[in-house]
Design a protein around this motif. Structure first.
Motif, PDB file in Angstrom:
ATOM      1  N   THR A 127       0.832  -1.210   0.000  1.00 23.92           N
ATOM      2  CA  THR A 127       0.000   0.000   0.000  1.00 23.92           C
ATOM      3  C   THR A 127       0.865   1.258   0.000  1.00 23.92           C
ATOM      4  OG1 THR A 127      -1.412  -1.282   1.449  1.00 23.92           O
ATOM      5  CG2 THR A 127      -2.037   1.012   1.088  1.00 23.92           C
ATOM      6  N   ASP A 128       1.913   1.245   0.830  1.00 27.27           N
ATOM      7  CA  ASP A 128       2.818   2.400   0.889  1.00 27.27           C
ATOM      8  C   ASP A 128       3.424   2.691  -0.475  1.00 27.27           C
ATOM      9  OD1 ASP A 128       2.422   2.777   3.580  1.00 27.27           O
ATOM     10  OD2 ASP A 128       4.309   1.820   4.210  1.00 27.27           O
ATOM     11  N   VAL A 129       3.880   1.644  -1.143  1.00 25.21           N
ATOM     12  CA  VAL A 129       4.523   1.827  -2.449  1.00 25.21           C
ATOM     13  C   VAL A 129       3.496   2.350  -3.453  1.00 25.21           C
ATOM     14  CG1 VAL A 129       5.682   0.659  -4.372  1.00 25.21           C
ATOM     15  CG2 VAL A 129       6.305   0.089  -2.012  1.00 25.21           C
ATOM     16  N   ARG A 130       2.310   1.758  -3.431  1.00 25.76           N
ATOM     17  CA  ARG A 130       1.262   2.198  -4.358  1.00 25.76           C
ATOM     18  C   ARG A 130       0.908   3.668  -4.125  1.00 25.76           C
ATOM     19  NH1 ARG A 130      -3.833  -0.917  -3.418  1.00 25.76           N
ATOM     20  NH2 ARG A 130      -3.995   0.718  -1.861  1.00 25.76           N
ATOM     21  N   ASP A 131       0.754   4.047  -2.858  1.00 25.59           N
ATOM     22  CA  ASP A 131       0.409   5.431  -2.526  1.00 25.59           C
ATOM     23  C   ASP A 131       1.519   6.408  -2.924  1.00 25.59           C
ATOM     24  OD1 ASP A 131      -1.908   4.399  -1.527  1.00 25.59           O
ATOM     25  OD2 ASP A 131      -1.407   4.723   0.602  1.00 25.59           O
ATOM     26  N   ALA A 132       2.763   6.014  -2.659  1.00 29.47           N
ATOM     27  CA  ALA A 132       3.887   6.900  -2.984  1.00 29.47           C
ATOM     28  C   ALA A 132       3.991   7.111  -4.494  1.00 29.47           C
ATOM     29  CB  ALA A 132       5.184   6.323  -2.428  1.00 29.47           C
ATOM     30  N   LEU A 133       3.711   6.058  -5.259  1.00 30.97           N
ATOM     31  CA  LEU A 133       3.722   6.185  -6.725  1.00 30.97           C
ATOM     32  C   LEU A 133       2.609   7.122  -7.183  1.00 30.97           C
ATOM     33  CD1 LEU A 133       4.390   2.471  -7.751  1.00 30.97           C
ATOM     34  CD2 LEU A 133       5.824   4.432  -8.387  1.00 30.97           C
ATOM     35  N   ALA A 134       1.416   6.905  -6.624  1.00 31.33           N
ATOM     36  CA  ALA A 134       0.268   7.710  -7.036  1.00 31.33           C
ATOM     37  C   ALA A 134       0.487   9.182  -6.700  1.00 31.33           C
ATOM     38  CB  ALA A 134      -1.000   7.184  -6.360  1.00 31.33           C
ATOM     39  N   GLN A 154      13.623 -16.024   4.923  1.00 34.75           N
ATOM     40  CA  GLN A 154      12.704 -16.153   6.062  1.00 34.75           C
ATOM     41  C   GLN A 154      11.620 -17.196   5.750  1.00 34.75           C
ATOM     42  OE1 GLN A 154      13.391 -13.457   8.452  1.00 34.75           O
ATOM     43  NE2 GLN A 154      14.916 -12.526   7.112  1.00 34.75           N
ATOM     44  N   ASP A 155      10.724 -16.810   4.882  1.00 34.97           N
ATOM     45  CA  ASP A 155       9.688 -17.737   4.450  1.00 34.97           C
ATOM     46  C   ASP A 155       9.467 -17.451   2.980  1.00 34.97           C
ATOM     47  OD1 ASP A 155       7.317 -18.958   3.681  1.00 34.97           O
ATOM     48  OD2 ASP A 155       6.428 -18.769   5.675  1.00 34.97           O
ATOM     49  N   ILE A 156       9.926 -18.360   2.157  1.00 34.36           N
ATOM     50  CA  ILE A 156       9.960 -18.124   0.713  1.00 34.36           C
ATOM     51  C   ILE A 156       8.564 -17.865   0.138  1.00 34.36           C
ATOM     52  CG2 ILE A 156       9.931 -20.578   0.101  1.00 34.36           C
ATOM     53  CD1 ILE A 156      12.293 -18.328  -1.745  1.00 34.36           C
ATOM     54  N   ASP A 157       7.543 -18.498   0.708  1.00 37.89           N
ATOM     55  CA  ASP A 157       6.190 -18.304   0.174  1.00 37.89           C
ATOM     56  C   ASP A 157       5.666 -16.912   0.483  1.00 37.89           C
ATOM     57  OD1 ASP A 157       5.938 -20.851  -0.998  1.00 37.89           O
ATOM     58  OD2 ASP A 157       5.565 -21.711   0.988  1.00 37.89           O
ATOM     59  N   VAL A 158       5.923 -16.454   1.719  1.00 34.66           N
ATOM     60  CA  VAL A 158       5.515 -15.102   2.102  1.00 34.66           C
ATOM     61  C   VAL A 158       6.272 -14.081   1.255  1.00 34.66           C
ATOM     62  CG1 VAL A 158       5.447 -13.418   3.979  1.00 34.66           C
ATOM     63  CG2 VAL A 158       4.935 -15.831   4.452  1.00 34.66           C
ATOM     64  N   ALA A 159       7.596 -14.312   1.123  1.00 32.42           N
ATOM     65  CA  ALA A 159       8.414 -13.400   0.321  1.00 32.42           C
ATOM     66  C   ALA A 159       7.898 -13.359  -1.122  1.00 32.42           C
ATOM     67  CB  ALA A 159       9.878 -13.840   0.356  1.00 32.42           C
ATOM     68  N   ALA A 160       7.571 -14.526  -1.648  1.00 32.10           N
ATOM     69  CA  ALA A 160       7.089 -14.605  -3.027  1.00 32.10           C
ATOM     70  C   ALA A 160       5.783 -13.817  -3.182  1.00 32.10           C
ATOM     71  CB  ALA A 160       6.891 -16.059  -3.443  1.00 32.10           C
ATOM     72  N   ASP A 161       4.877 -13.945  -2.200  1.00 28.87           N
ATOM     73  CA  ASP A 161       3.607 -13.207  -2.257  1.00 28.87           C
ATOM     74  C   ASP A 161       3.852 -11.707  -2.298  1.00 28.87           C
ATOM     75  OD1 ASP A 161       2.203 -15.528  -2.222  1.00 28.87           O
ATOM     76  OD2 ASP A 161       1.579 -15.402  -0.107  1.00 28.87           O
ATOM     77  N   THR A 162       4.746 -11.246  -1.411  1.00 24.98           N
ATOM     78  CA  THR A 162       5.048  -9.812  -1.358  1.00 24.98           C
ATOM     79  C   THR A 162       5.644  -9.339  -2.679  1.00 24.98           C
ATOM     80  OG1 THR A 162       5.475 -10.031   1.008  1.00 24.98           O
ATOM     81  CG2 THR A 162       6.292  -8.030  -0.066  1.00 24.98           C
ATOM     82  N   LEU A 163       6.610 -10.109  -3.195  1.00 22.11           N
ATOM     83  CA  LEU A 163       7.255  -9.702  -4.444  1.00 22.11           C
ATOM     84  C   LEU A 163       6.265  -9.675  -5.609  1.00 22.11           C
ATOM     85  CD1 LEU A 163      10.697 -11.546  -4.161  1.00 22.11           C
ATOM     86  CD2 LEU A 163      10.211  -9.127  -3.793  1.00 22.11           C
ATOM     87  N   HIS A 164       5.377 -10.674  -5.655  1.00 22.43           N
ATOM     88  CA  HIS A 164       4.377 -10.687  -6.726  1.00 22.43           C
ATOM     89  C   HIS A 164       3.426  -9.506  -6.605  1.00 22.43           C
ATOM     90  CE1 HIS A 164       5.412 -14.234  -9.027  1.00 22.43           C
ATOM     91  NE2 HIS A 164       5.637 -14.882  -7.893  1.00 22.43           N
ATOM     92  N   ALA A 165       3.059  -9.159  -5.366  1.00 20.31           N
ATOM     93  CA  ALA A 165       2.163  -8.012  -5.160  1.00 20.31           C
ATOM     94  C   ALA A 165       2.842  -6.715  -5.605  1.00 20.31           C
ATOM     95  CB  ALA A 165       1.750  -7.931  -3.691  1.00 20.31           C
ATOM     96  N   LEU A 166       4.136  -6.589  -5.311  1.00 19.01           N
ATOM     97  CA  LEU A 166       4.873  -5.401  -5.748  1.00 19.01           C
ATOM     98  C   LEU A 166       4.978  -5.378  -7.269  1.00 19.01           C
ATOM     99  CD1 LEU A 166       7.722  -5.403  -3.048  1.00 19.01           C
ATOM    100  CD2 LEU A 166       5.878  -3.706  -3.262  1.00 19.01           C
TER     101      LEU A 166
END
Ligand code: C2E
Ligand code: CA
Ligand code: CA
Ligand code: CA
Length: 276
Positions: A127-134, A154-166
């Motif tokens: 959300t922070d990244v999206r808002d800063a871009l906007a 840390q946890d590859i699945d969590v990391a993967a989710d975050t990276l995909h969302a970004l």
């Protein structure tokens, strides 16, 4: 003799300021500093390796300390990370860098912003990244977020989710300090990474040490096979530049091309006629 000046912090030993005050005091001072606008962002040129043409900048935070002068991140980033202050500080760096990119107003110019482990785990990151871009109006593709290998363990699945969302926001993702952490080639295949930044540790001797040369060669080959781009960090000499170009590295950063400088100095670079 060196004079006290803008680059005065470079004369201090790493960690010196942190050792002068205790952690709690430093933490409290940093909170005040954030509220009082004492942090500044410097920008280091990222160049197209073959042509040396400026393609973007990396945002690097500094603390304009009221009595100590300009402090580099080695004086405060660990404390910021431990105390959690890195989350609001990192958010500020992101917003400031994007607004600065908008002020430079050069179509295609890119900015790289470092993410810390805490920020990467923060639920509000996307959300922070999206808002800063906007808020800045910057093209998402002009923002590259830099993460390190250790954040992916840390946890590859969590990391993967975050990276995909970004990635869905349209930003690009880079692995910083590549080769210095506990790398697993597996994550490169699984994660949506666009850029590999080859750490200075491999660049320093790239022109003289056959093993470092072989390692950089292998990383470039791997990146090409995975359709990623490479950035070599910490280029200081012509020989390093020549060798990295020969090895097929795409981009470069280092004192040879430019040190981290304030926004006005980048503005000057942008107004120079392009080298022939
Ligand atoms: P980094 O992300 O690996 O950034 C590159 C560092 O190498 C910078 O140090 C830069 O000034 C330095 N450098 C660039 N070219 C050369 C060269 O040719 N030779 C040598 N010897 N050094 C070179 P800096 O600015 O002191 O930053 C240190 C670290 O602090 C960064 O390493 C990054 O991990 C962290 N950092 C800086 N800004 C931020 C930020 O906004 N957020 C977070 N989370 N971390 C940051
Ligand atoms: Ca970086
Ligand atoms: Ca790096
Ligand atoms: Ca580094």
């Amino acid at each position: 003799a060196k004079r006290q000046g803008r680059n005065a912090y470079a004369r201090f030993d790493p960690g010196m300021y942190a050792s002068l005050v205790n952690e709690a005091q430093l933490r409290a001072e940093m909170e005040t500093a954030l509220a009082a606008d004492q942090f500044v962002v410097h920008y280091q040129p990222v160049v197209d390796l073959p042509t040396q043409r400026l393609t973007g900048v990396e945002a690097l935070v500094r603390w304009q300390h009221p009595s100590r002068g300009l402090l580099g991140p080695q004086h405060f980033i660990d404390t910021a990370e431990d105390s959690g202050l890195i989350v609001p500080l990192g958010r500020w760096v992101l917003r400031e860098s994007l607004q600065q990119l908008a002020r430079w107003d050069r179509p295609g110019l890119k900015v790289n912003v470092n993410l810390s482990a805490r920020q990467f785990q923060d639920a509000a990151l996307v959300t922070d990244v999206r808002d800063a871009l906007a808020e800045s109006g910057v093209e998402p593709a002009c923002l590259t977020l830099e993460i390190t290998e250790s954040m992916l363990l840390q946890d590859i699945d969590v990391a993967a989710d975050t990276l995909h969302a970004l990635r869905r926001l349209g930003v690009r993702l880079a692995i910083d300090d590549f080769g210095t952490g506990y790398s697993s080639l597996n994550y490169l295949k699984r994660l949506p990474v666009d850029i590999i930044k080859i750490d200075r540790a491999f660049v320093t001797e790239v022109a003289t040490d056959p093993e470092d040369k072989a390692l950089v060669d292998a990383v470039v080959g791997l990146s090409q096979a995975l359709r990623m781009q490479t950035v070599a960090e910490g280029i200081e000499t012509d020989d390093q530049w020549t060798e990295l170009r020969r090895l097929g590295c795409d981009f470069g950063q280092g004192y040879l091309f430019g040190r981290p400088v304030g926004p006005a100095a980048i503005e000057l670079l942008l107004s120079e006629p392009a080298a022939a």
